[in-house]
Design a protein around this motif. Sequence first.
Motif, short mmCIF file in Angstrom:
data_model
loop_
_atom_site.label_atom_id
_atom_site.label_comp_id
_atom_site.label_asym_id
_atom_site.label_seq_id
_atom_site.Cartn_x
_atom_site.Cartn_y
_atom_site.Cartn_z
N PRO A 150 0.79 -1.38 -0.02
CA PRO A 150 0.07 -0.18 0.14
C PRO A 150 0.76 1.41 0.06
CG PRO A 150 0.14 -0.78 2.14
CD PRO A 150 0.70 -1.90 1.25
N PHE A 151 0.28 2.34 -0.86
CA PHE A 151 0.72 3.59 -0.78
C PHE A 151 -0.04 4.63 -1.20
CE2 PHE A 151 3.65 7.07 -2.02
CZ PHE A 151 4.35 7.29 -0.92
N ALA A 152 -0.51 4.59 -2.53
CA ALA A 152 -1.53 5.70 -3.04
C ALA A 152 -2.88 5.13 -3.08
CB ALA A 152 -1.09 6.19 -4.36
N LEU A 153 -2.79 3.91 -3.59
CA LEU A 153 -4.16 3.21 -3.81
C LEU A 153 -4.60 2.57 -2.55
CD1 LEU A 153 -6.62 2.71 -5.79
CD2 LEU A 153 -5.31 0.70 -6.57
N ARG A 205 3.82 4.62 7.54
CA ARG A 205 3.48 4.23 9.03
C ARG A 205 1.98 4.67 9.27
NH1 ARG A 205 7.44 6.34 10.81
NH2 ARG A 205 6.69 8.62 10.88
N LEU A 206 1.56 5.74 8.54
CA LEU A 206 -0.06 6.20 8.86
C LEU A 206 -0.81 5.01 8.22
CD1 LEU A 206 0.18 9.61 7.68
CD2 LEU A 206 -0.07 8.99 10.07
N ILE A 207 -0.61 4.59 6.88
CA ILE A 207 -1.45 3.39 6.26
C ILE A 207 -1.27 2.01 7.33
CG2 ILE A 207 -1.62 1.84 4.58
CD1 ILE A 207 -0.30 4.17 2.61
N HIS A 208 0.07 1.62 7.61
CA HIS A 208 0.39 0.27 8.38
C HIS A 208 -0.30 0.56 9.66
CE1 HIS A 208 2.26 -2.12 5.36
NE2 HIS A 208 2.71 -0.96 4.71
#
Length: 401
Positions: free
Chosen positions: A118-121, A168-171
């Motif tokens: 994960p990053f953008a999508l 870090r925000l996503i995970h």
Amino acid sequence: MRVVIVAESFAPQVNGVAHSVLRTAEHLLARGHVPLVVAPAAQRRANGSGSANGSGTGNAIGSAIGSEPYEAAYGYRVVRVPSVPLPGYPEVRVALPGRRVADAVEQHRPHVVHLAGPFALGAAGAAAAGRAGVPVVAVYQTDLAAYARTYLPFAGAAGARLAWHRLRLIHTAAARTLAPSRASLDALTAHGVPRVHLWPRGVDCVRFHPGHRDEALRRRLGRPGEVLVGYVGRLAPEKQVERLAEVSRLPGVRLVVVGDGPSRARLAAALPDALFLGRRTGHELARLYASFDVFAHTGPFETFGQTLQEAMASGLPVVAPAVGGPLDLVRPGRTGFLVPPGAGTGFREAAERLARDAELRRAFGRAGRAAVAGRSWEAVGDRLVDHYRLALAESSATARG
């Protein structure tokens, strides 16, 4: 179990994220689950009739979630999100998240949302899962901080810090983060990502097998008696394939490079003695692996190293940098050699030693094949489903608390 897989990359792109998503969705379907993949749109032909890369993406059809087009050629559905080519590397598509991700999650009604690299999508997928109250399992697959340093050198360390901040925000929003190697697990933990667990990748030991060795093919690739050293992978700056220049000049050795990418022209000039075959897939790729004598992987930023597993399944001794994913895969002096990740003569010395000792090559190849024999995609896929179930149970317990 209904699963939405939000992938930063998918077929027809050829890379570790796209391949693992294909195998994951295939496994879920085989086990009676209902996957749906959300991924960047492939480049279309001028008339809009299909992929610029041929038939690998399947057929676009009119069925849809809302008004969004779907593809159905895999036994499960795929929804495409608008994308743009990555500057300097147009083969890589970067998604432009919008309502399609949220619509897919809302209408598929998943038990779990799986974020692949994960990053953008993936950020949009995490947000949609949060609004729907669905637990997220995030699979870390790409060292984006290293990519930032490679492709955005003007950003320097700030670019790497920004990449880690977003990751870090996503995970942190995920019920579980799955790391492919111990080095990746340690890096995630060191950067403040919680709830990290190890989940490696599988390999198809039927498709990749020493029995596919083809002597006629070997004669076309090199002169009689030459030792064939192979590289398989993308030809991009972060892969540092130029480190094989000294290997390509060894007497009695022929370097064979399989793959394509933005660095191909530069590498062809830097490695004039090497044979460049371009992209190969399917049984042709399996025959190439099995027909090599040694496999060399140069990239120092691998979170796992899938081509190393494929080479080992093909019965090859392997040489790789002593950093990242290869540390979990290569047993030095048993299945191959690990060399210093920086500049130096490590690849040449390892290749030279293997080139002059056929029995050592055979011993390493047998040990490598044995080491990966139990790493089937079926076994790895079942472990992933266990992670889904644990994420569901943990999320339910947290909600009750």
